[in-house]
Write a protein that holds these residues in place. Structure first.
Motif, PDB file in Angstrom:
ATOM      1  N   ALA A 167     -12.196   9.109  -3.558  1.00 39.22           N
ATOM      2  CA  ALA A 167     -12.268   9.765  -2.249  1.00 39.22           C
ATOM      3  C   ALA A 167     -12.012   8.756  -1.137  1.00 39.22           C
ATOM      4  N   ARG A 168     -12.572   7.554  -1.285  1.00 39.35           N
ATOM      5  CA  ARG A 168     -12.358   6.505  -0.287  1.00 39.35           C
ATOM      6  C   ARG A 168     -10.892   6.088  -0.246  1.00 39.35           C
ATOM      7  N   ARG A 169     -10.292   5.939  -1.419  1.00 38.81           N
ATOM      8  CA  ARG A 169      -8.895   5.507  -1.474  1.00 38.81           C
ATOM      9  C   ARG A 169      -7.953   6.584  -0.944  1.00 38.81           C
ATOM     10  N   ILE A 170      -8.274   7.843  -1.196  1.00 36.67           N
ATOM     11  CA  ILE A 170      -7.449   8.930  -0.665  1.00 36.67           C
ATOM     12  C   ILE A 170      -7.477   8.908   0.858  1.00 36.67           C
ATOM     13  N   HIS A 171      -8.667   8.758   1.422  1.00 38.47           N
ATOM     14  CA  HIS A 171      -8.781   8.697   2.888  1.00 38.47           C
ATOM     15  C   HIS A 171      -7.961   7.538   3.444  1.00 38.47           C
ATOM     16  N   ASN A 172      -8.103   6.371   2.849  1.00 40.15           N
ATOM     17  CA  ASN A 172      -7.378   5.201   3.343  1.00 40.15           C
ATOM     18  C   ASN A 172      -5.872   5.350   3.157  1.00 40.15           C
ATOM     19  N   GLU A 173      -5.465   5.996   2.072  1.00 41.77           N
ATOM     20  CA  GLU A 173      -4.034   6.202   1.832  1.00 41.77           C
ATOM     21  C   GLU A 173      -3.443   7.136   2.885  1.00 41.77           C
ATOM     22  N   LEU A 174      -4.177   8.177   3.233  1.00 41.58           N
ATOM     23  CA  LEU A 174      -3.710   9.099   4.267  1.00 41.58           C
ATOM     24  C   LEU A 174      -3.527   8.373   5.599  1.00 41.58           C
ATOM     25  N   VAL A 175      -4.483   7.536   5.936  1.00 43.21           N
ATOM     26  CA  VAL A 175      -4.386   6.787   7.191  1.00 43.21           C
ATOM     27  C   VAL A 175      -3.197   5.832   7.155  1.00 43.21           C
ATOM     28  N   ALA A 176      -3.004   5.161   6.014  1.00 47.92           N
ATOM     29  CA  ALA A 176      -1.891   4.218   5.888  1.00 47.92           C
ATOM     30  C   ALA A 176      -0.547   4.931   6.012  1.00 47.92           C
ATOM     31  N   ILE A 177      -0.429   6.104   5.399  1.00 41.03           N
ATOM     32  CA  ILE A 177       0.826   6.860   5.462  1.00 41.03           C
ATOM     33  C   ILE A 177       1.111   7.288   6.895  1.00 41.03           C
ATOM     34  N   ARG A 178       0.085   7.782   7.576  1.00 40.83           N
ATOM     35  CA  ARG A 178       0.286   8.281   8.943  1.00 40.83           C
ATOM     36  C   ARG A 178       0.601   7.163   9.924  1.00 40.83           C
ATOM     37  N   ALA A 179       0.257   5.940   9.550  1.00 43.07           N
ATOM     38  CA  ALA A 179       0.533   4.803  10.430  1.00 43.07           C
ATOM     39  C   ALA A 179       1.975   4.321  10.318  1.00 43.07           C
ATOM     40  N   LEU A 180       2.709   4.795   9.297  1.00 43.55           N
ATOM     41  CA  LEU A 180       4.089   4.340   9.096  1.00 43.55           C
ATOM     42  C   LEU A 180       5.055   5.051  10.039  1.00 43.55           C
TER      43      LEU A 180
END
Length: 283
Positions: free
Chosen positions: A270-283
């Motif tokens: 769950a933590r990694r999914i949240h961080n992955e979403l943030v990383a994707i949206r930052a691109l």
């Protein structure tokens, strides 16, 4: 002659989805100002914490991740981007959710294909529905509409065709995470249980045992595409990096829907999914 203001409506948007071109309403309810750039700042532990939006005036707004802001949308753009469909049909659901994001040519393109008439036996239609739901979450942080789109597929049974099932499975994994993130644990578990029906489809005991062993190995040592993501990032290829990160996100969603594994707990996923979403949206 004074030019009249464009008719607008206001909608709420997750902080992480704010991007250049959005017209954001300030914290005091001030007139909407255009965002020209966004940057995501992390806390001391490396977790995304604040979205910093630079406005066309040069001012900045600091918005906590996970919170929501109001943005103004031109109603005429919404009307122009709307797609006719008969009420109560899957096509109407698609038409409604994309009308909320008239600025997205990608969403409009998917909707145009689907609203011609959806065929739930068509693998390409199932893929379009899955991709639409994923894009709503990833690109627009629109969890509510992503879940509505997922639910077009989540009641479909496993019919033995794994080519079609992978898109239904993906929608179930996404829906399970969205329900979990919304605090609806029972609904999340129900989606996950539906996803795992294909795991139990094999009736031959020996084949079922072998399939379970292979599946467990895949859960314990999943391909998370680290080399591909690192190569794209090193080359400055943001499109490729985003594409690979989205693939990794779907793997993480699948793993979470299985309750994690012997190497990755559900909480860690769950933590990694949240961080992955943030990383994707930052691109």
């Amino acid at each position: 002659m004074i030019e009249s203001r464009k008719p607008t409506r206001v909608r709420r948007l997750n902080a992480e989805a704010v991007a250049a071109g959005h017209h954001i309403i300030g914290p005091a309810g001030t007139e909407a100002a255009e965002v020209v750039e966004t940057v995501i700042e992390t806390d001391d532990y490396g977790t995304p914490a604040v979205v910093v939006a630079t406005l066309d005036s040069g001012q900045t707004l600091r918005i906590a991740t996970g919170s929501q802001v109001q943005v103004a949308v031109d109603e005429r753009e919404v009307a122009a981007g709307s797609i006719p469909a008969q009420d109560g049909t899957p096509e109407a659901v698609i038409a409604h959710v994309v009308s909320v994001h008239p600025e997205s040519e990608h969403l409009q393109g998917i909707a145009e294909r689907l609203t011609r008439g959806m065929n739930f036996k068509s693998g390409s239609n199932l893929q379009d529905v899955h991709d639409l739901a994923l894009s709503l979450l990833v690109d627009f942080a629109d969890a509510a509409n992503a879940r509505r789109v997922c639910d077009l597929l989540t009641e479909l049974p496993f019919d033995g065709n794994f080519g079609r099932w992978k898109w239904i499975e993906g929608a179930l994994a996404l829906a399970s995470y969205l329900a979990f993130d919304d605090g609806d644990a029972d609904r999340a578990d129900a989606y996950s249980a539906s996803l795992r029906t294909a795991d139990d489809a094999e009736t031959d005991p020996l084949k079922a045992k072998l399939a379970a062993a292979v599946r467990q190995r895949q859960l314990n040592a999943p391909n998370l595409y680290d080399p591909e993501i690192n190569r794209a990032a090193a080359a400055g290829d943001t499109k490729a990096e985003k594409d690979w990160r989205v693939v990794r996100l779907t793997v993480l969603l699948y793993l979470r829907s299985h309750g994690g594994s012997e190497t990755l707990t559900a909480d860690e996923l769950a933590r990694r999914i949240h961080n992955e979403l943030v990383a994707i949206r930052a691109l």
